[in-house]
Design a protein around this motif. Structure first.
Motif, PDB file in Angstrom:
ATOM      1  N   LEU A  35      13.567  -0.933  -0.654  1.00 56.28           N
ATOM      2  CA  LEU A  35      12.603  -0.492  -1.765  1.00 56.28           C
ATOM      3  C   LEU A  35      11.455  -1.889  -1.486  1.00 56.28           C
ATOM      4  N   LEU A  36      11.907  -2.875  -1.652  1.00 55.01           N
ATOM      5  CA  LEU A  36      11.049  -3.932  -1.533  1.00 55.01           C
ATOM      6  C   LEU A  36      10.331  -4.191  -0.357  1.00 55.01           C
ATOM      7  N   LEU A 170       4.330   8.107  -3.292  1.00 54.38           N
ATOM      8  CA  LEU A 170       5.197   9.000  -3.705  1.00 54.38           C
ATOM      9  C   LEU A 170       6.762   8.909  -3.304  1.00 54.38           C
ATOM     10  N   ALA A 171       6.749   8.392  -1.906  1.00 58.76           N
ATOM     11  CA  ALA A 171       8.160   8.233  -1.418  1.00 58.76           C
ATOM     12  C   ALA A 171       8.674   6.736  -2.260  1.00 58.76           C
ATOM     13  N   LEU A 172       7.720   5.886  -2.572  1.00 57.68           N
ATOM     14  CA  LEU A 172       8.333   4.875  -3.212  1.00 57.68           C
ATOM     15  C   LEU A 172       8.755   4.927  -4.445  1.00 57.68           C
ATOM     16  N   LEU A 173       8.101   5.896  -5.307  1.00 58.10           N
ATOM     17  CA  LEU A 173       8.430   6.171  -6.638  1.00 58.10           C
ATOM     18  C   LEU A 173       9.749   7.053  -6.613  1.00 58.10           C
ATOM     19  N   PHE A 174       9.914   7.951  -5.710  1.00 57.53           N
ATOM     20  CA  PHE A 174      10.854   8.773  -5.755  1.00 57.53           C
ATOM     21  C   PHE A 174      12.263   7.759  -5.467  1.00 57.53           C
ATOM     22  N   ALA A 175      12.220   6.928  -4.530  1.00 63.62           N
ATOM     23  CA  ALA A 175      13.071   5.974  -4.258  1.00 63.62           C
ATOM     24  C   ALA A 175      13.542   5.037  -5.459  1.00 63.62           C
ATOM     25  N   ALA A 176      12.461   4.589  -6.056  1.00 63.45           N
ATOM     26  CA  ALA A 176      12.600   3.689  -7.328  1.00 63.45           C
ATOM     27  C   ALA A 176      13.145   4.515  -8.437  1.00 63.45           C
TER      28      ALA A 176
END
Length: 223
Positions: A35-36, A170-176
């Motif tokens: 994620l980072l 959106l991919a980042l938010l989903f993973a977070a």
């Protein structure tokens, strides 16, 4: 502002529908400390796009000084963009290497890269991508041609950057938000995109190449 968004929509879609950048983000998310690293990659892309806006006077310029030649500039950029995209589609169809795309080994090495290095790779990827430059320059020309004041122009360009990267965000938010549930979903998405990367890229590049070429030629003939 809505008519301006309609004008920017082709440039936004051209960015959204390019599979490579989403594949890289999904690959990074699946790696250790993903994620980072994925966030750093998207941040690097964003910083370069902001720098492009500043470099070409969108932030510091004044729409009150917009010249009558802005329309000609926009038409020229669209025509150049269309030709570049058509050339890229032909090269990809002929299975020639696209200089805007890194080789597979380069992509695989991202898994071992540090967040700082990944940030630099994201920034460099936008800086050296000819088609991405063309999209951004076309968007800047459209915004300048709209005759907005400085604040509205900044908002419009920020909106362009946001929506151009919306799938990545959106991919980042989903993973977070759902790290465990997102793993299998994002992995399937990455597998699908990797499998169909070439036909998607050829189709998208060809369609937008024809669209921008037609828009550019029409603007010249209409002028």
């Amino acid at each position: 502002m809505f008519p301006l968004f309609v004008e920017l929509l082709p440039m936004i879609l051209g960015n959204i529908l390019a599979p490579l950048w989403l594949i890289i983000v999904l690959l990074l998310l699946a790696s250790p400390n993903g994620l980072l690293k994925a966030s750093a990659f998207v941040l690097g892309m964003t910083l370069t796009r902001v720098a492009q806006g500043v470099l070409f006077g969108l932030v510091l310029g004044s729409s009150d000084k917009a010249a009558e030649g802005d329309g000609l500039v926009a038409a020229t950029l669209k025509l150049v963009l269309g030709i570049l995209l058509l050339i890229a589609a032909f090269k990809k169809w002929r299975k020639e290497e696209d200089p805007d795309e890194p080789p597979p080994k380069w992509m695989q090495s991202l898994e071992q890269a540090t967040p700082l290095k990944v940030l630099g790779i994201g920034a460099l990827g936008i800086a050296i991508g000819a088609k991405l430059w063309a999209f951004t320059l076309s968007a800047l020309a459209v915004i300048n041609e709209a005759g907005l004041d400085r604040t509205d122009a900044i908002i419009a360009y920020a909106g362009y950057i946001f929506f151009a990267q919306i799938l990545l965000i959106l991919a980042l938010l989903f993973a977070a938000v759902a790290p465990k549930q997102s793993q299998s979903v994002l992995q399937r998405a990455n597998t699908w995109l990797t499998t169909y990367n070439r036909p998607i890229s050829i189709t998208v590049t060809l369609v937008f190449g024809l669209l921008f070429t037609w828009n550019g030629v029409s603007a010249f003939l209409g002028g």
